[in-house]
Design a protein around this motif. Sequence first.
Motif, PDB file in Angstrom:
ATOM      1  N   ARG A  27       0.863  -1.183   0.000  1.00 17.75           N
ATOM      2  CA  ARG A  27       0.000   0.000   0.000  1.00 17.75           C
ATOM      3  C   ARG A  27       0.894   1.225   0.000  1.00 17.75           C
ATOM      4  O   ARG A  27       1.945   1.246   0.638  1.00 17.75           O
ATOM      5  CB  ARG A  27      -0.904   0.002   1.221  1.00 17.75           C
ATOM      6  CG  ARG A  27      -1.960  -1.073   1.188  1.00 17.75           C
ATOM      7  CD  ARG A  27      -2.822  -1.005   2.426  1.00 17.75           C
ATOM      8  NE  ARG A  27      -1.984  -0.987   3.628  1.00 17.75           N
ATOM      9  CZ  ARG A  27      -1.910  -1.983   4.501  1.00 17.75           C
ATOM     10  NH1 ARG A  27      -2.617  -3.059   4.330  1.00 17.75           N
ATOM     11  NH2 ARG A  27      -1.130  -1.896   5.555  1.00 17.75           N
ATOM     12  N   GLN A  28       0.459   2.268  -0.711  1.00 19.57           N
ATOM     13  CA  GLN A  28       1.241   3.497  -0.818  1.00 19.57           C
ATOM     14  C   GLN A  28       0.442   4.658  -0.253  1.00 19.57           C
ATOM     15  O   GLN A  28      -0.759   4.763  -0.472  1.00 19.57           O
ATOM     16  CB  GLN A  28       1.599   3.784  -2.268  1.00 19.57           C
ATOM     17  CG  GLN A  28       2.467   2.731  -2.895  1.00 19.57           C
ATOM     18  CD  GLN A  28       2.818   3.086  -4.324  1.00 19.57           C
ATOM     19  OE1 GLN A  28       2.491   4.158  -4.814  1.00 19.57           O
ATOM     20  NE2 GLN A  28       3.500   2.180  -4.988  1.00 19.57           N
ATOM     21  N   TYR A  29       1.140   5.535   0.481  1.00 16.41           N
ATOM     22  CA  TYR A  29       0.509   6.701   1.079  1.00 16.41           C
ATOM     23  C   TYR A  29       1.382   7.925   0.827  1.00 16.41           C
ATOM     24  O   TYR A  29       2.603   7.866   0.993  1.00 16.41           O
ATOM     25  CB  TYR A  29       0.368   6.532   2.591  1.00 16.41           C
ATOM     26  CG  TYR A  29      -0.456   5.355   3.025  1.00 16.41           C
ATOM     27  CD1 TYR A  29      -1.836   5.449   3.133  1.00 16.41           C
ATOM     28  CD2 TYR A  29       0.150   4.143   3.351  1.00 16.41           C
ATOM     29  CE1 TYR A  29      -2.601   4.378   3.552  1.00 16.41           C
ATOM     30  CE2 TYR A  29      -0.609   3.060   3.767  1.00 16.41           C
ATOM     31  CZ  TYR A  29      -1.981   3.186   3.862  1.00 16.41           C
ATOM     32  OH  TYR A  29      -2.730   2.123   4.268  1.00 16.41           O
ATOM     33  N   PRO A  30       0.772   9.070   0.473  1.00 18.56           N
ATOM     34  CA  PRO A  30       1.552  10.315   0.368  1.00 18.56           C
ATOM     35  C   PRO A  30       1.697  10.949   1.750  1.00 18.56           C
ATOM     36  O   PRO A  30       0.728  11.049   2.502  1.00 18.56           O
ATOM     37  CB  PRO A  30       0.697  11.188  -0.553  1.00 18.56           C
ATOM     38  CG  PRO A  30      -0.700  10.709  -0.322  1.00 18.56           C
ATOM     39  CD  PRO A  30      -0.594   9.243  -0.010  1.00 18.56           C
ATOM     40  N   VAL A  31       2.910  11.353   2.100  1.00 15.98           N
ATOM     41  CA  VAL A  31       3.173  11.965   3.406  1.00 15.98           C
ATOM     42  C   VAL A  31       4.154  13.116   3.245  1.00 15.98           C
ATOM     43  O   VAL A  31       4.868  13.217   2.244  1.00 15.98           O
ATOM     44  CB  VAL A  31       3.759  10.947   4.415  1.00 15.98           C
ATOM     45  CG1 VAL A  31       2.793   9.826   4.686  1.00 15.98           C
ATOM     46  CG2 VAL A  31       5.078  10.410   3.942  1.00 15.98           C
TER      47      VAL A  31
END
Length: 134
Positions: free
Chosen positions: A87-91
Amino acid sequence: MITKLLFTALIVAGVIFWTRHRGEARQRRSRRPESRAARSPWYWRMAPAGALLAVLGVSAFVFWLEWEAEHQVFTVRVIDTRSGEVRQYPVYRDAVSNRSFQTIDGRRVTLADVERMELVEGAPSAPETSLREP
């Protein structure tokens, strides 16, 4: 950062107070009356103000550089070691801590013991996508 600015202002105020107090003490100690000295050139009178403006300008520039670095967008890839799901998340850079992070949209994510986190520079192509690793 605010403490750095306050500390610098405290030092400047202390130096101004010290120089004024020192000048008054000299005048009290001198027994002969002071003659009126010729006024110094305008650039000597403006030098302290120029130095203060330079210090404030440099500190504002450094503050802006730190803010820009902290708000750089990264991609956090969370990999489940059992299933291989990614899973990829922008931070933002400053929102990542040891085993947790906060996404740009405000969600707080804490990793389980079986999950691994990778930090990749740049925004993800599609937020929170699920991929299978081969």
